[in-house]
Design a protein around this motif. Structure first.
Motif, mmCIF file in Angstrom:
data_model
loop_
_atom_site.group_PDB
_atom_site.id
_atom_site.type_symbol
_atom_site.label_atom_id
_atom_site.label_comp_id
_atom_site.label_asym_id
_atom_site.label_seq_id
_atom_site.Cartn_x
_atom_site.Cartn_y
_atom_site.Cartn_z
ATOM 1 N N PRO A 75 0.934 -1.249 -0.126
ATOM 2 C CA PRO A 75 0.045 -0.044 -0.055
ATOM 3 C C PRO A 75 0.781 1.253 -0.009
ATOM 4 O O PRO A 75 1.865 1.354 0.867
ATOM 5 C CB PRO A 75 -0.660 -0.179 1.268
ATOM 6 N N ALA A 76 0.601 2.306 -0.640
ATOM 7 C CA ALA A 76 1.173 3.715 -0.944
ATOM 8 C C ALA A 76 0.558 4.514 0.156
ATOM 9 O O ALA A 76 0.918 5.829 0.130
ATOM 10 C CB ALA A 76 0.934 4.013 -2.407
ATOM 11 N N THR A 77 -0.421 4.202 0.837
ATOM 12 C CA THR A 77 -1.054 5.208 1.634
ATOM 13 C C THR A 77 -0.691 5.208 3.146
ATOM 14 O O THR A 77 -1.370 5.854 3.980
ATOM 15 C CB THR A 77 -2.559 4.697 1.757
ATOM 16 N N LEU A 78 0.366 4.101 3.513
ATOM 17 C CA LEU A 78 0.797 4.214 4.924
ATOM 18 C C LEU A 78 1.219 5.525 5.410
ATOM 19 O O LEU A 78 0.859 5.813 6.886
ATOM 20 C CB LEU A 78 1.836 3.130 5.183
ATOM 21 N N GLY A 79 1.784 6.588 4.576
ATOM 22 C CA GLY A 79 1.963 7.931 5.443
ATOM 23 C C GLY A 79 0.845 8.600 5.593
ATOM 24 O O GLY A 79 0.986 9.650 6.319
ATOM 25 N N GLN A 80 -0.285 8.150 4.891
ATOM 26 C CA GLN A 80 -1.515 8.943 5.177
ATOM 27 C C GLN A 80 -2.181 8.401 6.614
ATOM 28 O O GLN A 80 -2.977 8.762 7.430
ATOM 29 C CB GLN A 80 -2.656 9.148 4.177
ATOM 30 N N THR A 81 -2.202 6.858 6.687
ATOM 31 C CA THR A 81 -3.044 6.154 7.569
ATOM 32 C C THR A 81 -2.669 6.235 8.799
ATOM 33 O O THR A 81 -3.111 5.921 9.991
ATOM 34 C CB THR A 81 -3.720 5.008 7.121
ATOM 35 N N LEU A 82 -1.175 6.058 8.865
ATOM 36 C CA LEU A 82 -0.392 5.904 10.144
ATOM 37 C C LEU A 82 -0.210 7.443 10.821
ATOM 38 O O LEU A 82 0.224 8.264 9.889
ATOM 39 C CB LEU A 82 1.022 5.233 9.986
ATOM 40 N N THR A 83 -0.203 7.544 12.217
ATOM 41 C CA THR A 83 0.123 8.567 12.578
ATOM 42 C C THR A 83 1.564 8.586 13.013
ATOM 43 O O THR A 83 2.496 7.875 12.816
ATOM 44 C CB THR A 83 -0.513 8.740 14.112
ATOM 45 N N ALA A 84 2.311 9.815 13.402
ATOM 46 C CA ALA A 84 3.844 9.969 13.264
ATOM 47 C C ALA A 84 4.289 8.912 14.022
ATOM 48 O O ALA A 84 5.225 8.357 14.133
ATOM 49 C CB ALA A 84 4.077 11.313 13.441
ATOM 50 N N LYS A 85 3.562 8.805 15.329
ATOM 51 C CA LYS A 85 4.047 8.053 16.442
ATOM 52 C C LYS A 85 4.060 6.633 15.996
ATOM 53 O O LYS A 85 4.804 5.782 16.219
ATOM 54 C CB LYS A 85 3.310 8.141 17.624
ATOM 55 N N GLU A 86 2.681 6.104 15.475
ATOM 56 C CA GLU A 86 2.767 4.549 14.815
ATOM 57 C C GLU A 86 3.900 4.510 13.912
ATOM 58 O O GLU A 86 4.521 3.423 13.918
ATOM 59 C CB GLU A 86 1.338 4.427 14.069
ATOM 60 N N TYR A 87 4.183 5.364 12.958
ATOM 61 C CA TYR A 87 5.233 4.974 11.907
ATOM 62 C C TYR A 87 6.604 4.888 12.586
ATOM 63 O O TYR A 87 7.258 4.061 12.259
ATOM 64 C CB TYR A 87 5.114 6.497 11.122
ATOM 65 N N LEU A 88 6.798 5.813 13.627
ATOM 66 C CA LEU A 88 8.280 5.593 14.395
ATOM 67 C C LEU A 88 8.419 4.491 15.126
ATOM 68 O O LEU A 88 9.223 3.658 15.214
ATOM 69 C CB LEU A 88 8.444 6.808 15.168
ATOM 70 N N ASP A 89 7.209 3.954 15.913
ATOM 71 C CA ASP A 89 7.073 2.727 16.552
ATOM 72 C C ASP A 89 7.418 1.794 15.656
ATOM 73 O O ASP A 89 8.055 0.771 15.861
ATOM 74 C CB ASP A 89 5.636 2.571 17.227
ATOM 75 N N LEU A 90 6.624 1.713 14.536
ATOM 76 C CA LEU A 90 6.926 0.512 13.424
ATOM 77 C C LEU A 90 8.381 0.540 12.933
ATOM 78 O O LEU A 90 8.686 -0.630 12.952
ATOM 79 C CB LEU A 90 5.878 0.741 12.244
ATOM 80 N N VAL A 91 8.939 1.648 12.717
ATOM 81 C CA VAL A 91 10.297 1.636 12.318
ATOM 82 C C VAL A 91 11.117 0.914 13.199
ATOM 83 O O VAL A 91 12.190 0.180 13.269
ATOM 84 C CB VAL A 91 10.829 3.049 11.889
ATOM 85 N N ALA A 92 10.870 1.435 14.624
ATOM 86 C CA ALA A 92 11.732 1.017 15.782
ATOM 87 C C ALA A 92 11.570 -0.558 16.005
ATOM 88 O O ALA A 92 12.465 -1.403 16.000
ATOM 89 C CB ALA A 92 11.409 1.498 16.911
ATOM 90 N N PHE A 93 10.206 -1.076 15.536
ATOM 91 C CA PHE A 93 10.269 -2.609 15.579
ATOM 92 C C PHE A 93 10.985 -3.051 14.298
ATOM 93 O O PHE A 93 11.730 -4.273 14.584
ATOM 94 C CB PHE A 93 8.867 -2.843 15.429
ATOM 95 N N LEU A 94 10.906 -2.540 13.247
ATOM 96 C CA LEU A 94 11.633 -3.088 12.149
ATOM 97 C C LEU A 94 13.140 -3.313 12.165
ATOM 98 O O LEU A 94 13.925 -4.206 11.974
ATOM 99 C CB LEU A 94 11.201 -2.443 10.896
ATOM 100 N N LEU A 95 13.749 -2.337 13.053
ATOM 101 C CA LEU A 95 14.996 -2.068 13.310
ATOM 102 C C LEU A 95 15.591 -3.191 14.332
ATOM 103 O O LEU A 95 16.759 -3.433 14.456
ATOM 104 C CB LEU A 95 15.481 -0.635 13.805
ATOM 105 N N THR A 96 14.589 -3.897 14.972
ATOM 106 C CA THR A 96 14.887 -4.892 15.803
ATOM 107 C C THR A 96 15.167 -6.202 15.200
ATOM 108 O O THR A 96 15.453 -7.427 15.722
ATOM 109 C CB THR A 96 13.952 -5.095 17.074
ATOM 110 N N LEU A 97 14.504 -6.321 13.968
ATOM 111 C CA LEU A 97 14.816 -7.667 12.979
ATOM 112 C C LEU A 97 15.948 -7.930 12.514
ATOM 113 O O LEU A 97 16.451 -7.548 11.474
ATOM 114 C CB LEU A 97 13.719 -7.617 12.044
ATOM 115 N N LYS A 98 16.791 -8.856 13.304
ATOM 116 C CA LYS A 98 18.045 -9.249 12.920
ATOM 117 C C LYS A 98 18.243 -10.623 13.032
ATOM 118 O O LYS A 98 19.082 -11.162 13.560
ATOM 119 C CB LYS A 98 19.306 -8.398 13.756
#
Ligand code: HEC
Ligand code: HEC
Length: 275
Positions: free
Chosen positions: A242-265
């Motif tokens: 989906p190309a709409t994640l930037g609109q549907t997620l809040t800034a906090k949700e987006y940053l939390d999501l990125v923080a989660f992805l950065l734990t995937l090692k």
């Protein structure tokens, strides 16, 4: 007045990316663990030993196998079988050796047809190989159908200086990984298409279990906001994420999501071949 969420997120993202770049550039020395590095400088190394060391890096620290296979198509990247020979034909006027070294240090300089520009510079975090390791890796690739003639002096002196031994201090982004996992499984809908460690199972999109080992935070952040702008991972359909994640997620949700992805090692190289 209503500020569109996309604008809020984009501004937020820029600030965070800027902070990250500043941070990464300002304190490259900080290490969380003693780096596990190969040093061959000054030693007497036979070409056989060099190739063997390079093979170990290919399968281990280099994480190359997560994207590439030898003699078999990987999901994210070209087959490197015979690359020692085919590298000589990639760019007119460029030798196999020069092309291989450029492929490691500046992968975007020449793109293999049909593949997006997603290979990270391997002398930078998160992979972070040093000069010796780049030397050995080049020898290993030359050995795949070509002649092993690379010398340490062929590797630019500046290469690997930003590597931090691949052990640059853990970046502290303001997100909360646990909340991010909830976004991944819930509102973000990512598990509909992605596996991430123990959660999710769908093979529609790439397995993200090791994404933090092979990709930069910048790529991960940009991919969520603008999937098409980052190219389509080979072997997967474009225009599906989906190309709409930037609109549907809040800034906090987006940053939390990125923080989660950065734990995937995830440990070890997962099979790159798609079932
Ligand atoms: C995140 C996935 C990814 C990782 C990790 C990765 N690569 Fe790549 N690589 C690619 C993609 C995609 C291409 C094709 C696009 C391009 O040319 O940059 C590529 C291209 C190449 C090429 C050029 C191949 C050709 O046929 O011309 C070489 C050589 C190469 N990679 C070597 C490596 C080595 C060695 C490593 C490990 C240190 C590595 N790559 C890690 C994705 C990756
Ligand atoms: C409807 C299916 C779908 C959903 C939902 C989806 N993606 Fe994707 N995603 C894909 C596909 C297909 C690809 C590979 C093709 C491409 O590059 O666009 C991909 C690629 C990616 C990549 C790049 C992986 C790599 O190996 O380089 C990341 C990172 C990613 N998605 C994260 C997410 C996150 C985070 C979410 C949830 C917010 C999400 N995706 C939701 C289908 C999806």
């Amino acid at each position: 007045m209503r500020v569109p969420v996309l604008v809020k997120v984009a501004v937020f993202a820029l600030v965070v990316m800027g902070a990250y770049t500043y941070y990464a550039n300002s304190i490259p020395q900080l290490r969380s663990e003693p780096p596990e590095e190969l040093s061959l400088e000054g030693g007497n190394v036979t070409p056989e030993q060099l190739v063997k060391a390079g093979e170990g890096i290919f399968k281990g620290k280099g994480t190359c196998e997560v994207c590439h296979r030898i003699g078999q198509k990987g999901t994210r990247a070209p087959d490197l079988g015979g690359i020692g020979a085919s590298a000589a034909k990639r760019k007119a006027g460029t030798s196999a050796k020069a092309y291989l070294i450029e492929s490691l240090l500046d992968p975007g300089a020449h793109l293999v047809e049909g593949y997006p520009n997603i290979m990270p510079k391997v002398d930078r975090p998160p992979i972070g190989l040093n000069r010796s390791e780049l030397w050995a890796l080049t020898a290993f690739m030359e050995s795949l159908g070509g002649t092993v003639d690379v010398k340490l002096d062929d590797i630019p002196k500046t290469a690997g200086s930003a590597a931090g031994g691949g052990q640059v201090a853990e970046l502290k982004l303001p997100g909360d990984p646990k909340a991010g996992q909830a976004v991944f499984m819930g509102k973000g809908g990512c598990i509909a298409c992605h596996k991430a460690g123990s959660v999710g199972a769908s093979p529609v999109g790439p397995d993200l279990s090791q994404i933090a080992k092979i990709q930069t935070p910048e790529y991960i952040m940009a991919k969520i906001l603008n999937p098409a702008g980052m190219g389509t991972v080979a072997g997967y359909p474009g225009g599906v994420m989906p190309a709409t994640l930037g609109q549907t997620l809040t800034a906090k949700e987006y940053l939390d999501l990125v923080a989660f992805l950065l734990t995937l090692k995830g440990e070890g190289a997962a099979p790159a071949a798609k079932k």
